[in-house]
Design a protein around this motif. Sequence first.
Motif, PDB file in Angstrom:
ATOM      1  N   PHE A 205       0.835  -1.198   0.000  1.00 61.70           N
ATOM      2  CA  PHE A 205       0.000   0.000   0.000  1.00 61.70           C
ATOM      3  C   PHE A 205       0.872   1.252   0.000  1.00 61.70           C
ATOM      4  O   PHE A 205       0.609   2.210  -0.744  1.00 61.70           O
ATOM      5  CB  PHE A 205      -0.917  -0.012   1.217  1.00 61.70           C
ATOM      6  N   LYS A 206       1.914   1.252   0.804  1.00 65.12           N
ATOM      7  CA  LYS A 206       2.809   2.403   0.875  1.00 65.12           C
ATOM      8  C   LYS A 206       3.500   2.642  -0.462  1.00 65.12           C
ATOM      9  O   LYS A 206       3.663   3.791  -0.888  1.00 65.12           O
ATOM     10  CB  LYS A 206       3.836   2.195   1.984  1.00 65.12           C
ATOM     11  N   GLN A 207       3.883   1.569  -1.131  1.00 68.81           N
ATOM     12  CA  GLN A 207       4.510   1.710  -2.443  1.00 68.81           C
ATOM     13  C   GLN A 207       3.530   2.280  -3.463  1.00 68.81           C
ATOM     14  O   GLN A 207       3.902   3.111  -4.300  1.00 68.81           O
ATOM     15  CB  GLN A 207       5.039   0.350  -2.913  1.00 68.81           C
ATOM     16  N   GLN A 208       2.260   1.863  -3.365  1.00 69.80           N
ATOM     17  CA  GLN A 208       1.238   2.393  -4.260  1.00 69.80           C
ATOM     18  C   GLN A 208       1.040   3.890  -4.043  1.00 69.80           C
ATOM     19  O   GLN A 208       0.888   4.660  -5.000  1.00 69.80           O
ATOM     20  CB  GLN A 208      -0.085   1.650  -4.045  1.00 69.80           C
ATOM     21  N   ILE A 209       1.048   4.300  -2.787  1.00 70.33           N
ATOM     22  CA  ILE A 209       0.875   5.723  -2.465  1.00 70.33           C
ATOM     23  C   ILE A 209       2.058   6.531  -2.986  1.00 70.33           C
ATOM     24  O   ILE A 209       1.886   7.636  -3.515  1.00 70.33           O
ATOM     25  CB  ILE A 209       0.703   5.921  -0.950  1.00 70.33           C
ATOM     26  N   GLU A 210       3.255   5.994  -2.864  1.00 70.98           N
ATOM     27  CA  GLU A 210       4.429   6.694  -3.373  1.00 70.98           C
ATOM     28  C   GLU A 210       4.335   6.887  -4.887  1.00 70.98           C
ATOM     29  O   GLU A 210       4.679   7.944  -5.416  1.00 70.98           O
ATOM     30  CB  GLU A 210       5.703   5.933  -3.003  1.00 70.98           C
ATOM     31  N   THR A 211       3.852   5.866  -5.581  1.00 71.29           N
ATOM     32  CA  THR A 211       3.694   5.953  -7.036  1.00 71.29           C
ATOM     33  C   THR A 211       2.658   7.010  -7.412  1.00 71.29           C
ATOM     34  O   THR A 211       2.855   7.806  -8.339  1.00 71.29           O
ATOM     35  CB  THR A 211       3.276   4.590  -7.614  1.00 71.29           C
ATOM     36  N   LEU A 212       1.547   7.036  -6.673  1.00 73.02           N
ATOM     37  CA  LEU A 212       0.469   7.979  -6.975  1.00 73.02           C
ATOM     38  C   LEU A 212       0.817   9.415  -6.589  1.00 73.02           C
ATOM     39  O   LEU A 212       0.432  10.361  -7.288  1.00 73.02           O
ATOM     40  CB  LEU A 212      -0.810   7.555  -6.237  1.00 73.02           C
ATOM     41  N   SER A 213       1.532   9.572  -5.488  1.00 73.19           N
ATOM     42  CA  SER A 213       1.775  10.914  -4.953  1.00 73.19           C
ATOM     43  C   SER A 213       3.103  11.518  -5.387  1.00 73.19           C
ATOM     44  O   SER A 213       3.275  12.739  -5.359  1.00 73.19           O
ATOM     45  CB  SER A 213       1.729  10.879  -3.421  1.00 73.19           C
ATOM     46  N   GLY A 214       4.053  10.666  -5.743  1.00 71.20           N
ATOM     47  CA  GLY A 214       5.363  11.167  -6.112  1.00 71.20           C
ATOM     48  C   GLY A 214       6.206  11.626  -4.945  1.00 71.20           C
ATOM     49  O   GLY A 214       7.169  12.375  -5.103  1.00 71.20           O
ATOM     50  N   ARG A 215       5.864  11.173  -3.741  1.00 72.10           N
ATOM     51  CA  ARG A 215       6.668  11.509  -2.561  1.00 72.10           C
ATOM     52  C   ARG A 215       6.755  10.308  -1.644  1.00 72.10           C
ATOM     53  O   ARG A 215       6.006   9.338  -1.787  1.00 72.10           O
ATOM     54  CB  ARG A 215       6.106  12.707  -1.805  1.00 72.10           C
ATOM     55  N   ARG A 216       7.683  10.359  -0.691  1.00 71.09           N
ATOM     56  CA  ARG A 216       7.881   9.247   0.237  1.00 71.09           C
ATOM     57  C   ARG A 216       6.636   9.024   1.088  1.00 71.09           C
ATOM     58  O   ARG A 216       5.952   9.982   1.450  1.00 71.09           O
ATOM     59  CB  ARG A 216       9.072   9.499   1.162  1.00 71.09           C
ATOM     60  N   SER A 217       6.382   7.774   1.422  1.00 73.62           N
ATOM     61  CA  SER A 217       5.250   7.446   2.288  1.00 73.62           C
ATOM     62  C   SER A 217       5.709   7.052   3.690  1.00 73.62           C
ATOM     63  O   SER A 217       4.897   6.895   4.594  1.00 73.62           O
ATOM     64  CB  SER A 217       4.438   6.299   1.691  1.00 73.62           C
ATOM     65  N   THR A 218       7.017   6.891   3.857  1.00 71.85           N
ATOM     66  CA  THR A 218       7.605   6.536   5.147  1.00 71.85           C
ATOM     67  C   THR A 218       8.874   7.350   5.338  1.00 71.85           C
ATOM     68  O   THR A 218       9.465   7.825   4.357  1.00 71.85           O
ATOM     69  CB  THR A 218       7.958   5.035   5.213  1.00 71.85           C
ATOM     70  N   PRO A 219       9.330   7.511   6.583  1.00 71.30           N
ATOM     71  CA  PRO A 219      10.566   8.273   6.808  1.00 71.30           C
ATOM     72  C   PRO A 219      11.777   7.542   6.246  1.00 71.30           C
ATOM     73  O   PRO A 219      11.786   6.322   6.124  1.00 71.30           O
ATOM     74  CB  PRO A 219      10.641   8.393   8.337  1.00 71.30           C
ATOM     75  N   MET A 220      12.799   8.295   5.878  1.00 72.85           N
ATOM     76  CA  MET A 220      14.034   7.698   5.384  1.00 72.85           C
ATOM     77  C   MET A 220      14.736   6.976   6.521  1.00 72.85           C
ATOM     78  O   MET A 220      14.680   7.405   7.680  1.00 72.85           O
ATOM     79  CB  MET A 220      14.951   8.779   4.800  1.00 72.85           C
ATOM     80  N   PRO A 221      15.414   5.861   6.223  1.00 76.09           N
ATOM     81  CA  PRO A 221      16.145   5.133   7.275  1.00 76.09           C
ATOM     82  C   PRO A 221      17.190   6.029   7.912  1.00 76.09           C
ATOM     83  O   PRO A 221      17.833   6.838   7.242  1.00 76.09           O
ATOM     84  CB  PRO A 221      16.797   3.970   6.516  1.00 76.09           C
ATOM     85  N   ARG A 222      17.344   5.870   9.198  1.00 78.14           N
ATOM     86  CA  ARG A 222      18.332   6.667   9.918  1.00 78.14           C
ATOM     87  C   ARG A 222      19.617   5.865  10.079  1.00 78.14           C
ATOM     88  O   ARG A 222      19.598   4.658  10.213  1.00 78.14           O
ATOM     89  CB  ARG A 222      17.807   7.070  11.298  1.00 78.14           C
ATOM     90  N   GLY A 223      20.728   6.577  10.137  1.00 81.47           N
ATOM     91  CA  GLY A 223      22.017   5.905  10.273  1.00 81.47           C
ATOM     92  C   GLY A 223      22.361   5.549  11.694  1.00 81.47           C
ATOM     93  O   GLY A 223      23.395   4.961  11.973  1.00 81.47           O
ATOM     94  N   GLY A 224      21.469   5.913  12.619  1.00 75.70           N
ATOM     95  CA  GLY A 224      21.733   5.613  14.026  1.00 75.70           C
ATOM     96  C   GLY A 224      22.130   6.865  14.785  1.00 75.70           C
ATOM     97  O   GLY A 224      22.477   7.892  14.206  1.00 75.70           O
TER      98      GLY A 224
END
Length: 238
Positions: A205-224
Motif C-alpha cells: 500500500f505504501k509503495q502504491q501511495i508513493e507511485t500515486l503521490s510522487g513523494r515518500r510514504s515513510t521516513p528515510m532510514p536513519r544511520g543511528g
Amino acid sequence: MARLPRLNLPHIPQHVVQRGNNRQATFFDTKDYAVYLDKLKHYAKEYGVKIHAYVLMTNHVHLLLTQTTANGTSKLMQSLGRYYVRYFNTTYQRTGTLWEGRYKSTLVDTERYFLLVSRYIELNPIRAGIVSDPAKYIWSSYHHNALGKRICLLTEHDVYLALGLSSHKRQANYRALFAREIPAAMLTEIHTATNKMWVLGSKQFKQQIETLSGRRSTPMPRGGDRRSESYKKQKDDH
C-alpha cells in the motif's frame, strides 16, 4: 528544513486529528459539540468528503474520512476550523488562535487498517479514562456504527458494509471487534503515522501511495544515533 507536501489523495481514507493550541479545551458546552458536528456535516457535503467515524474530545478531534476530490479534506478542515474559531471566540469572548497549527493526517490502508482506525477513534474516551464503555460517550460515531443510532453526517464505508448483509448484523459484528484490545504496538503505529503524517498500511500500500503521490510514504532510514555506544561500536566493527 522544508516540510513535505501533505499526502492528500482522493478516494483513499484518511485519519485526521486536530488539537487545541497548547492542549487547551476546544469544547466547553453541549452546544459547542453540536455546532461543530453540524458544520462538519455542512462542509463535508459542500466539499465532497465522506465521514465514516469521529470522536470529539475535550481538546481535540479525530475523524476517519474519505475525500472524493483532490483537496476536499483541506477545504473541509480549513472552513470548519475557521467557522468554529469565530463561533468559539464570540461565544466565550476571547481572541486569538484555537487550533494547534496544521491538522495531522495519514492515509489509511482499507485492507487491514480501516476498521482498526475506526475502533482507535471510538475508543479514545476509554483510553482517556472518561468512560468504561464507548456507548457511554455521546460525542462519537460508535452510536451509529455499533448501536444503530442514525447519525446523518456519516457515510458507511464499503469495509464496514462488508461486515454483514443487514444493519443489525453489521452492528453486531462491529461491536464484537471491541471485545479485543488494540495491541500497544498498533496504537503506537497509528499514533506515529498520524502525527508524523506518514502512510498507515502494508508495504505494498505504501509503495502504491508513493507511485500515486510522487513523494515518500515513510521516513528515510536513519544511520543511528552517532553519540550512542552501539553506533560507535558498529562503526568500529566496519
